[in-house]
Design an enzyme around this catalytic site. Sequence first.
Site, PDB file in Angstrom:
ATOM      1  N   TYR A   1       0.794  -1.232   0.000  1.00 26.77           N
ATOM      2  CA  TYR A   1       0.000   0.000   0.000  1.00 26.77           C
ATOM      3  C   TYR A   1       0.826   1.281   0.000  1.00 26.77           C
ATOM      4  O   TYR A   1       0.263   2.379  -0.063  1.00 26.77           O
ATOM      5  CB  TYR A   1      -0.933  -0.002   1.224  1.00 26.77           C
ATOM      6  CG  TYR A   1      -1.914  -1.149   1.206  1.00 26.77           C
ATOM      7  CD1 TYR A   1      -2.832  -1.287   0.175  1.00 26.77           C
ATOM      8  CD2 TYR A   1      -1.909  -2.114   2.219  1.00 26.77           C
ATOM      9  CE1 TYR A   1      -3.722  -2.346   0.146  1.00 26.77           C
ATOM     10  CE2 TYR A   1      -2.805  -3.175   2.203  1.00 26.77           C
ATOM     11  CZ  TYR A   1      -3.704  -3.283   1.162  1.00 26.77           C
ATOM     12  OH  TYR A   1      -4.588  -4.333   1.130  1.00 26.77           O
TER      13      TYR A   1
ATOM     14  N   ASN B   1     -12.900   4.313  -1.391  1.00 24.18           N
ATOM     15  CA  ASN B   1     -12.091   3.102  -1.287  1.00 24.18           C
ATOM     16  C   ASN B   1     -12.705   2.281  -0.152  1.00 24.18           C
ATOM     17  O   ASN B   1     -12.430   2.534   1.020  1.00 24.18           O
ATOM     18  CB  ASN B   1     -10.629   3.438  -0.966  1.00 24.18           C
ATOM     19  CG  ASN B   1      -9.769   2.188  -0.911  1.00 24.18           C
ATOM     20  OD1 ASN B   1     -10.281   1.072  -0.888  1.00 24.18           O
ATOM     21  ND2 ASN B   1      -8.451   2.371  -0.880  1.00 24.18           N
TER      22      ASN B   1
ATOM     23  N   HIS C   1     -15.154  -6.438  -0.968  1.00 18.59           N
ATOM     24  CA  HIS C   1     -15.321  -7.848  -1.319  1.00 18.59           C
ATOM     25  C   HIS C   1     -16.467  -8.521  -0.573  1.00 18.59           C
ATOM     26  O   HIS C   1     -16.721  -9.699  -0.776  1.00 18.59           O
ATOM     27  CB  HIS C   1     -13.998  -8.592  -1.033  1.00 18.59           C
ATOM     28  CG  HIS C   1     -12.797  -7.834  -1.479  1.00 18.59           C
ATOM     29  ND1 HIS C   1     -12.526  -7.593  -2.812  1.00 18.59           N
ATOM     30  CD2 HIS C   1     -11.804  -7.192  -0.776  1.00 18.59           C
ATOM     31  CE1 HIS C   1     -11.415  -6.866  -2.897  1.00 18.59           C
ATOM     32  NE2 HIS C   1     -10.956  -6.606  -1.688  1.00 18.59           N
TER      33      HIS C   1
ATOM     34  N   ASP D   1     -25.550  -1.162  -2.009  1.00 14.46           N
ATOM     35  CA  ASP D   1     -26.905  -0.603  -2.122  1.00 14.46           C
ATOM     36  C   ASP D   1     -26.899   0.885  -1.787  1.00 14.46           C
ATOM     37  O   ASP D   1     -27.572   1.675  -2.454  1.00 14.46           O
ATOM     38  CB  ASP D   1     -27.872  -1.346  -1.186  1.00 14.46           C
ATOM     39  CG  ASP D   1     -28.153  -2.770  -1.665  1.00 14.46           C
ATOM     40  OD1 ASP D   1     -27.875  -3.065  -2.843  1.00 14.46           O
ATOM     41  OD2 ASP D   1     -28.641  -3.582  -0.856  1.00 14.46           O
TER      42      ASP D   1
ATOM     43  N   HIS E   1      -8.734   1.917  -5.554  1.00  9.62           N
ATOM     44  CA  HIS E   1      -7.909   1.039  -4.717  1.00  9.62           C
ATOM     45  C   HIS E   1      -6.453   1.380  -4.955  1.00  9.62           C
ATOM     46  O   HIS E   1      -6.057   1.659  -6.108  1.00  9.62           O
ATOM     47  CB  HIS E   1      -8.152  -0.432  -5.065  1.00  9.62           C
ATOM     48  CG  HIS E   1      -9.566  -0.857  -4.838  1.00  9.62           C
ATOM     49  ND1 HIS E   1     -10.057  -1.129  -3.583  1.00  9.62           N
ATOM     50  CD2 HIS E   1     -10.608  -0.978  -5.686  1.00  9.62           C
ATOM     51  CE1 HIS E   1     -11.340  -1.433  -3.681  1.00  9.62           C
ATOM     52  NE2 HIS E   1     -11.708  -1.336  -4.947  1.00  9.62           N
ATOM     53  N   LEU E   2      -5.688   1.344  -3.891  1.00 11.82           N
ATOM     54  CA  LEU E   2      -4.252   1.606  -4.008  1.00 11.82           C
ATOM     55  C   LEU E   2      -3.562   0.479  -4.770  1.00 11.82           C
ATOM     56  O   LEU E   2      -2.759   0.722  -5.674  1.00 11.82           O
ATOM     57  CB  LEU E   2      -3.642   1.734  -2.605  1.00 11.82           C
ATOM     58  CG  LEU E   2      -4.164   2.927  -1.792  1.00 11.82           C
ATOM     59  CD1 LEU E   2      -3.985   2.685  -0.304  1.00 11.82           C
ATOM     60  CD2 LEU E   2      -3.452   4.206  -2.220  1.00 11.82           C
TER      61      LEU E   2
ATOM     62  N   ARG F   1      -9.941 -11.360  -3.603  1.00  6.89           N
ATOM     63  CA  ARG F   1     -10.007  -9.913  -3.892  1.00  6.89           C
ATOM     64  C   ARG F   1     -10.555  -9.632  -5.294  1.00  6.89           C
ATOM     65  O   ARG F   1     -10.838  -8.498  -5.650  1.00  6.89           O
ATOM     66  CB  ARG F   1      -8.639  -9.260  -3.716  1.00  6.89           C
ATOM     67  CG  ARG F   1      -8.182  -9.226  -2.283  1.00  6.89           C
ATOM     68  CD  ARG F   1      -6.930  -8.411  -2.093  1.00  6.89           C
ATOM     69  NE  ARG F   1      -6.235  -8.865  -0.908  1.00  6.89           N
ATOM     70  CZ  ARG F   1      -6.488  -8.434   0.338  1.00  6.89           C
ATOM     71  NH1 ARG F   1      -7.388  -7.514   0.564  1.00  6.89           N
ATOM     72  NH2 ARG F   1      -5.812  -8.925   1.363  1.00  6.89           N
TER      73      ARG F   1
END
Length: 143
Positions: free
Chosen positions: A22, A74, A80, A87, A100-101, A111
Amino acid sequence: MKILVLGGPNLNLLGDREPEVYGKDTLKDIEDYIRKALAGLSFQSEWRQSNSEADLIDWVQAAHSENFDAIIINPAGLTHTSVSLLDAIKSFKGEKIEVHLSNTYSREEFRKTKITSAGSRGVIEGFGKDSYLLAFKFLLEKV
Ligand code: DQA
């Protein structure tokens, strides 16, 4: 344009958590990087992070009445798993981009299942903090 930037569980640990995946920046470092990179452009942004699914859902639900035009989200691990966050994201009528990084497709099989992603216009991932920058640039240049 008023942009809400939401971060899900464990993103408060950025900088310390798996830096090889990350990066070494904290979430605040990423926010500062974006502000610097886009200095001079006219927009407002507010960054919020929570480890609670409920907070994220409440923030997405309130985004319209708080006059946000767009959400960059993010959802972290909730990406997941969370139908409820999907919703909520679907219910927001403004622009939505999921970021996402890391490139989640180059990681574990689980993932690759992305429940929340269907709620956004698109997903930008794998570019580290520049995933956020690309999302901002899209909103500011194209929307
Ligand atoms: C993440 C990817 C997710 O799979 C993971 O659970 C995260 C961070 C990313 O930004 O790369 O917490 O959303």
